[in-house]
Scaffold this motif. Sequence first.
Motif, PDB file in Angstrom:
ATOM      1  N   ASN A 109     -88.732  98.963 -55.650  1.00 36.19           N
ATOM      2  CA  ASN A 109     -87.349  98.685 -56.004  1.00 36.19           C
ATOM      3  C   ASN A 109     -87.382  97.654 -57.120  1.00 36.19           C
ATOM      4  O   ASN A 109     -88.455  97.211 -57.560  1.00 36.19           O
ATOM      5  N   ARG A 110     -86.205  97.259 -57.592  1.00 34.70           N
ATOM      6  CA  ARG A 110     -86.159  96.340 -58.731  1.00 34.70           C
ATOM      7  C   ARG A 110     -86.833  95.013 -58.407  1.00 34.70           C
ATOM      8  O   ARG A 110     -87.602  94.485 -59.222  1.00 34.70           O
ATOM      9  N   GLU A 111     -86.582  94.494 -57.229  1.00 33.17           N
ATOM     10  CA  GLU A 111     -87.167  93.207 -56.844  1.00 33.17           C
ATOM     11  C   GLU A 111     -88.690  93.255 -56.919  1.00 33.17           C
ATOM     12  O   GLU A 111     -89.327  92.358 -57.480  1.00 33.17           O
ATOM     13  N   MET A 112     -89.294  94.307 -56.359  1.00 32.85           N
ATOM     14  CA  MET A 112     -90.747  94.372 -56.336  1.00 32.85           C
ATOM     15  C   MET A 112     -91.323  94.570 -57.734  1.00 32.85           C
ATOM     16  O   MET A 112     -92.355  93.977 -58.083  1.00 32.85           O
ATOM     17  N   ALA A 113     -90.659  95.364 -58.559  1.00 34.04           N
ATOM     18  CA  ALA A 113     -91.146  95.604 -59.922  1.00 34.04           C
ATOM     19  C   ALA A 113     -91.135  94.327 -60.744  1.00 34.04           C
ATOM     20  O   ALA A 113     -92.106  94.022 -61.465  1.00 34.04           O
ATOM     21  N   LEU A 114     -90.068  93.558 -60.645  1.00 32.21           N
ATOM     22  CA  LEU A 114     -89.981  92.307 -61.403  1.00 32.21           C
ATOM     23  C   LEU A 114     -90.957  91.271 -60.861  1.00 32.21           C
ATOM     24  O   LEU A 114     -91.559  90.504 -61.627  1.00 32.21           O
ATOM     25  N   LEU A 115     -91.138  91.247 -59.545  1.00 39.25           N
ATOM     26  CA  LEU A 115     -92.061  90.294 -58.942  1.00 39.25           C
ATOM     27  C   LEU A 115     -93.507  90.608 -59.327  1.00 39.25           C
ATOM     28  O   LEU A 115     -94.304  89.691 -59.593  1.00 39.25           O
ATOM     29  N   LEU A 116     -93.863  91.890 -59.391  1.00 35.93           N
ATOM     30  CA  LEU A 116     -95.221  92.250 -59.805  1.00 35.93           C
ATOM     31  C   LEU A 116     -95.479  91.787 -61.235  1.00 35.93           C
ATOM     32  O   LEU A 116     -96.559  91.256 -61.538  1.00 35.93           O
ATOM     33  N   GLN A 117     -94.494  91.959 -62.117  1.00 33.15           N
ATOM     34  CA  GLN A 117     -94.656  91.468 -63.486  1.00 33.15           C
ATOM     35  C   GLN A 117     -94.899  89.964 -63.502  1.00 33.15           C
ATOM     36  O   GLN A 117     -95.772  89.468 -64.219  1.00 33.15           O
ATOM     37  N   ASN A 118     -94.129  89.241 -62.719  1.00 30.83           N
ATOM     38  CA  ASN A 118     -94.269  87.791 -62.665  1.00 30.83           C
ATOM     39  C   ASN A 118     -95.651  87.385 -62.141  1.00 30.83           C
ATOM     40  O   ASN A 118     -96.294  86.468 -62.693  1.00 30.83           O
ATOM     41  N   GLU A 119     -96.119  88.082 -61.101  1.00 34.20           N
ATOM     42  CA  GLU A 119     -97.429  87.744 -60.540  1.00 34.20           C
ATOM     43  C   GLU A 119     -98.553  88.060 -61.524  1.00 34.20           C
ATOM     44  O   GLU A 119     -99.541  87.316 -61.616  1.00 34.20           O
ATOM     45  N   LEU A 120     -98.414  89.144 -62.267  1.00 40.40           N
ATOM     46  CA  LEU A 120     -99.418  89.463 -63.292  1.00 40.40           C
ATOM     47  C   LEU A 120     -99.418  88.404 -64.390  1.00 40.40           C
ATOM     48  O   LEU A 120    -100.485  88.001 -64.883  1.00 40.40           O
ATOM     49  N   ASP A 121     -98.228  87.928 -64.766  1.00 40.19           N
ATOM     50  CA  ASP A 121     -98.144  86.857 -65.765  1.00 40.19           C
ATOM     51  C   ASP A 121     -98.845  85.594 -65.271  1.00 40.19           C
ATOM     52  O   ASP A 121     -99.563  84.921 -66.027  1.00 40.19           O
ATOM     53  N   GLU A 122     -98.629  85.259 -64.002  1.00 41.99           N
ATOM     54  CA  GLU A 122     -99.259  84.068 -63.436  1.00 41.99           C
ATOM     55  C   GLU A 122    -100.781  84.217 -63.408  1.00 41.99           C
ATOM     56  O   GLU A 122    -101.519  83.259 -63.688  1.00 41.99           O
ATOM     57  N   CYS A 123    -101.259  85.407 -63.088  1.00 40.61           N
ATOM     58  CA  CYS A 123    -102.703  85.661 -63.079  1.00 40.61           C
ATOM     59  C   CYS A 123    -103.288  85.541 -64.483  1.00 40.61           C
ATOM     60  O   CYS A 123    -104.397  85.030 -64.665  1.00 40.61           O
ATOM     61  N   GLU A 124    -102.549  86.003 -65.461  1.00 37.82           N
ATOM     62  CA  GLU A 124    -103.024  85.921 -66.846  1.00 37.82           C
ATOM     63  C   GLU A 124    -103.160  84.467 -67.288  1.00 37.82           C
ATOM     64  O   GLU A 124    -104.134  84.090 -67.939  1.00 37.82           O
ATOM     65  N   LYS A 125    -102.203  83.628 -66.898  1.00 37.05           N
ATOM     66  CA  LYS A 125    -102.189  82.228 -67.336  1.00 37.05           C
ATOM     67  C   LYS A 125    -103.174  81.365 -66.561  1.00 37.05           C
ATOM     68  O   LYS A 125    -103.603  80.324 -67.060  1.00 37.05           O
ATOM     69  N   ASN A 126    -103.529  81.768 -65.362  1.00 42.38           N
ATOM     70  CA  ASN A 126    -104.338  80.935 -64.483  1.00 42.38           C
ATOM     71  C   ASN A 126    -105.826  81.063 -64.832  1.00 42.38           C
ATOM     72  O   ASN A 126    -106.439  82.111 -64.604  1.00 42.38           O
ATOM     73  N   PRO A 127    -106.448  80.011 -65.360  1.00 37.99           N
ATOM     74  CA  PRO A 127    -107.862  80.108 -65.740  1.00 37.99           C
ATOM     75  C   PRO A 127    -108.789  80.269 -64.541  1.00 37.99           C
ATOM     76  O   PRO A 127    -109.952  80.665 -64.701  1.00 37.99           O
ATOM     77  N   GLU A 128    -108.285  79.954 -63.331  1.00 40.88           N
ATOM     78  CA  GLU A 128    -109.090  80.114 -62.129  1.00 40.88           C
ATOM     79  C   GLU A 128    -109.161  81.575 -61.678  1.00 40.88           C
ATOM     80  O   GLU A 128    -109.976  81.920 -60.820  1.00 40.88           O
ATOM     81  N   VAL A 129    -108.295  82.424 -62.233  1.00 38.23           N
ATOM     82  CA  VAL A 129    -108.304  83.854 -61.903  1.00 38.23           C
ATOM     83  C   VAL A 129    -109.083  84.603 -62.973  1.00 38.23           C
ATOM     84  O   VAL A 129    -108.716  84.582 -64.148  1.00 38.23           O
ATOM     85  N   ARG A 130    -110.158  85.260 -62.564  1.00 37.71           N
ATOM     86  CA  ARG A 130    -110.993  85.981 -63.524  1.00 37.71           C
ATOM     87  C   ARG A 130    -111.118  87.461 -63.200  1.00 37.71           C
ATOM     88  O   ARG A 130    -111.788  88.207 -63.919  1.00 37.71           O
ATOM     89  N   ALA A 131    -110.467  87.907 -62.141  1.00 33.26           N
ATOM     90  CA  ALA A 131    -110.346  89.338 -61.826  1.00 33.26           C
ATOM     91  C   ALA A 131    -109.114  89.504 -60.945  1.00 33.26           C
ATOM     92  O   ALA A 131    -108.737  88.593 -60.207  1.00 33.26           O
ATOM     93  N   ILE A 132    -108.489  90.675 -61.038  1.00 37.43           N
ATOM     94  CA  ILE A 132    -107.236  90.944 -60.330  1.00 37.43           C
ATOM     95  C   ILE A 132    -107.370  92.259 -59.578  1.00 37.43           C
ATOM     96  O   ILE A 132    -107.845  93.261 -60.142  1.00 37.43           O
ATOM     97  N   ILE A 133    -106.964  92.248 -58.318  1.00 40.47           N
ATOM     98  CA  ILE A 133    -106.902  93.462 -57.506  1.00 40.47           C
ATOM     99  C   ILE A 133    -105.436  93.782 -57.244  1.00 40.47           C
ATOM    100  O   ILE A 133    -104.656  92.904 -56.878  1.00 40.47           O
ATOM    101  N   ILE A 134    -105.053  95.045 -57.418  1.00 39.96           N
ATOM    102  CA  ILE A 134    -103.738  95.520 -56.983  1.00 39.96           C
ATOM    103  C   ILE A 134    -103.973  96.528 -55.875  1.00 39.96           C
ATOM    104  O   ILE A 134    -104.712  97.509 -56.061  1.00 39.96           O
ATOM    105  N   THR A 135    -103.372  96.304 -54.714  1.00 42.43           N
ATOM    106  CA  THR A 135    -103.531  97.215 -53.588  1.00 42.43           C
ATOM    107  C   THR A 135    -102.215  97.312 -52.828  1.00 42.43           C
ATOM    108  O   THR A 135    -101.207  96.720 -53.230  1.00 42.43           O
ATOM    109  N   GLY A 136    -102.201  98.084 -51.745  1.00 36.78           N
ATOM    110  CA  GLY A 136    -100.987  98.261 -50.957  1.00 36.78           C
ATOM    111  C   GLY A 136    -101.201  97.887 -49.510  1.00 36.78           C
ATOM    112  O   GLY A 136    -102.315  97.960 -48.992  1.00 36.78           O
ATOM    113  N   SER A 137    -100.124  97.484 -48.849  1.00 41.69           N
ATOM    114  CA  SER A 137    -100.207  97.189 -47.417  1.00 41.69           C
ATOM    115  C   SER A 137     -99.886  98.445 -46.615  1.00 41.69           C
ATOM    116  O   SER A 137     -99.185  99.346 -47.092  1.00 41.69           O
TER     117      SER A 137
END
Length: 259
Positions: free
Chosen positions: A27-55
Amino acid sequence: MKSITTQIENKVATLTLNRPEVFNSFNREMALLLQNELDECEKNPEVRAIIITGSGKAFCAGQDLKEVTTPELNPGFKKILEEHYNPIISRIRKIEKPVIAAVNGVAAGAGANIALACDVVIASENASFIQAFSKIGLVPDSAGTFFLPRLIGFQKASALMMLGDKVSADEAEKLGMVYKVVASENFMEEVNNIANTLANMPTKALGLTKRLLNNSMQHSLEEQLDLESKLQIESAQSEDYAEGVDAFVNKRKPEFKGR
């Protein structure tokens, strides 16, 4: 309950689509939140790999059709594409860190194509992929028409998109849609092993490799050779290159910092 949960451990950020009651459909909330989380991962130097999965049992069933069929909730397809899915795909490709799709179950519609846009796709033996758009009179979106023909060839992609066939994990691996299929009982363990390996590699070089792959989609041979030269010179100026060469010469394990 948040529609995306984020866990950062050992330089790996795991973003979990968390609407299991609707197979993690967007839904809209989840789509916008995923974008925000990806942005945070990009900016965070402590993050050097990203996993996207489902519950739960699914990776992602694509768009939540309840949202688009409820007048007071429906953002309209223009907003859904321009503000939800297109920015998600762009972020996955532009983040110069490896993004892994851990496809734990069914990946349908936009869910399938978001997975295929990732750098490494690992599928559980229980996973399946469906280009479900034609079943409800829509065309593929979320860059499916861009990535799928490049992964498996024009004819196969055309047939899967028009017929809407379900593709099992094993068949997806044979077609070249996914990197690896893993038994369900040790799925996330293997995903984390791969993510940890990537998180401890020279992140800058991996990011520049990703940039080269992105540009190879439209470059001529000469243009690609020029860009390889430019980015090889850039990577050779990194701290990780110096560390890698020193470790090789001295026969020790390198300790890359991602710089």
